[in-house]
Scaffold this motif. Sequence first.
Motif, short mmCIF file in Angstrom:
data_model
loop_
_atom_site.label_atom_id
_atom_site.label_comp_id
_atom_site.label_asym_id
_atom_site.label_seq_id
_atom_site.Cartn_x
_atom_site.Cartn_y
_atom_site.Cartn_z
N PHE A 250 0.74 -1.10 0.01
CA PHE A 250 0.11 0.07 0.10
C PHE A 250 1.17 1.33 -0.13
N SER A 254 1.01 4.75 -2.49
CA SER A 254 0.90 6.00 -2.06
C SER A 254 2.03 6.97 -2.13
N TYR B 139 -8.52 -1.47 -9.12
CA TYR B 139 -8.13 -0.08 -9.53
C TYR B 139 -7.68 -0.16 -10.94
N TYR B 244 -10.42 0.81 0.60
CA TYR B 244 -9.56 1.98 0.77
C TYR B 244 -8.07 1.87 -0.39
N THR B 245 -7.70 0.92 -0.70
CA THR B 245 -6.86 0.61 -1.92
C THR B 245 -7.35 1.16 -3.02
N THR B 247 -10.07 3.49 -3.67
CA THR B 247 -10.70 4.90 -3.71
C THR B 247 -10.40 5.69 -2.44
N ARG B 248 -9.92 5.04 -1.38
CA ARG B 248 -9.67 5.76 -0.08
C ARG B 248 -10.97 6.50 0.50
N GLU B 256 -17.43 6.17 0.78
CA GLU B 256 -17.07 5.87 2.34
C GLU B 256 -18.00 5.00 2.86
N VAL B 260 -14.72 2.55 6.30
CA VAL B 260 -13.63 3.74 6.03
C VAL B 260 -14.06 4.94 6.62
N TYR B 263 -12.50 4.74 10.25
CA TYR B 263 -11.32 4.96 10.41
C TYR B 263 -10.98 6.27 10.00
N GLN B 264 -11.61 7.24 9.13
CA GLN B 264 -11.13 8.50 8.86
C GLN B 264 -11.64 9.27 9.89
N THR B 268 -8.05 10.19 10.97
CA THR B 268 -7.75 11.38 10.24
C THR B 268 -8.19 12.66 10.82
#
Lengths: 298, 302
Positions: A250, A254, B139, B244-245, B247-248, B256, B260, B263-264, B268
């Motif tokens: 990962f 990134s 992806y 997450y890989t 599109t995050r 989301e 996700v 987690y954010q 974050t």
Amino acid sequence: MAVTSSPRAVRVRPEADRQAVGGTRRRRVATGRIAVNASLLVFSALYLVPLLWMLLASVNAHGSFKLTVPSPTGDNFRQILNTDTTYRPMLNGLLMCGGGTLLCVVCSVLAAYPLSRFRSRLRRPFLYTILFSTGLPITAVMIPVYSMFVQVNLIDSMPGTTLFLAAAALPFGIWLMKNFMDGVPLVLEEAARIDGANAMQVLWRIVLPLMWPGVIVVTIFTFIGMWGNFFVPFILLLSPEKLPASVSVFTFLSAHDQTQYGQLSAFSIIYSIPVVMLYLVLARRLGGGFALGGALKG
Amino acid sequence: MTSSAATATAGPRRGRAVGGLLRGMPLLPAVVLLAVFLAGPIAYCVYYAFTDMQLTGASGTHFVGFDNFTRAFGDSDFVNAVVLTLVFVVGSAVVGQNTLGLALAVLMEKATRPVRAVTSTVVIAAWVLPEVVAGYLMYAFFFQQGSLNAILRGLHLPQQNWLYTLPILAVCLANVWRGTAFSMLVYSAALNDVPQELVEAAEVDGAGPWQRLWRVTLPVIRRSVMTNLMLITLQTLSVFGLIYTMTRGGPGNKTETLPVFMYQQAFTSSLIGYGTAVALVLLVVGALFSVVYIRMLKMEED
């Protein structure tokens, strides 16, 4: 009503029909089979595209999102086969997943024995709790686990992560192991008991040798699960040199803005090889019993 | 077996209790691990969810009652996450993986052996790959210059930037691609157990393939259907790495889902308390499904 009034007529008609149109029917079945085969093959080809892309991109020098390779090259593999990019993350993964699997399997063998052999009032509630926890989303407990690990200073520790991986895999491990152990007959055990062997001796000398296939299945299953686990090490480990391959893939994606897709594909292949090999072993060992049937045997 | 026996049984009973404890000893390591690393965090989860804990530490943490929850239900991002999770679970698991898995199992029964082998190998290969690798491959598949658009161009069909225009669809399809093998295996096993006479009898009675599937096969394997639905729902609820890989959670918050979002919020936005409240919601939903699943297994046993 009409059916019950003349059952014989109704039953005879299709019989005669079948004889008359036997040829067309067989032909229809044959064309049906061709259609089924064709559609499955088309479907498989579509399904294969992403996998094929990975293989092609890994030998593509330009690392673009295309399904063509003008001149295959081993450069991507050469670039990533160094300590920082590949060897250390793979080794970290091996240490954590190997240690976690070992711990999980030992604990589940030990736990499965009383659960499989002895009757007790606590047995059923315990088993239901285990079964219940196999269904819990581990993702959801990761934030409290993080806070807990921060408080006891286990954050960014490989042993801590190993312990958590083992615990998270334990409910399913115990459940599977108990079911395998149930399949070992009691008779041999009773003979050993009469000769004065204690529970641990019986487990080690008699039960385990008879359920090696089951132990191997649990081991491989647990390891595959841990090897692919991204979220747990992603949350619990911070230092780049401690990350296993699942997370370092990962950071690869990134870290650089200009992601090297060729190298990433090469790394993905190397990272995936262990679980694919283990799965092949598993499928072969379980043979027909695992509903895979002839799938991998051809 | 009268008065003297009554006093004598006290000894064996205590002996049995001690023996029971001794016999239960092998459970100890597992119980300790589970209590410390699973039950502990779940208890913490319940506690933290009612506090305003921040990432910086426990010093300024206060008990805030249901604040996190009232805040969540008034938070449009949370509501968005719940809706997306529903779409993701229903779209990719209940409809996608389940239907595709059943269709594959039914078709594979009728296909020739090599075709069956090829199909199951390809589908299982996608399943065995680690989650992050699958996410990365998907992806690459849905990316603007990716394989899907290349194929569409080859077929002269309209192309688009899937990860921006229809990100949730892309993520759902990715999860279908990755997870269908499980349903396929479950249904292949279940179809093996359907008595052949039953299907043939229906055929003689003039039932078409759809009728046979709907009226004969599905009712016979309904337990497998329920079990499968439960298990894939539970698995899909906690999918994180794949999304997450790919599109995050983005673009914006269009993919989301609850894990996700959780987690954010926690890492974050540094709102551990709020993130944990979201986690608790997820945990409770998972627990409910888990209970239903156990009840079904119990019924099967009886």
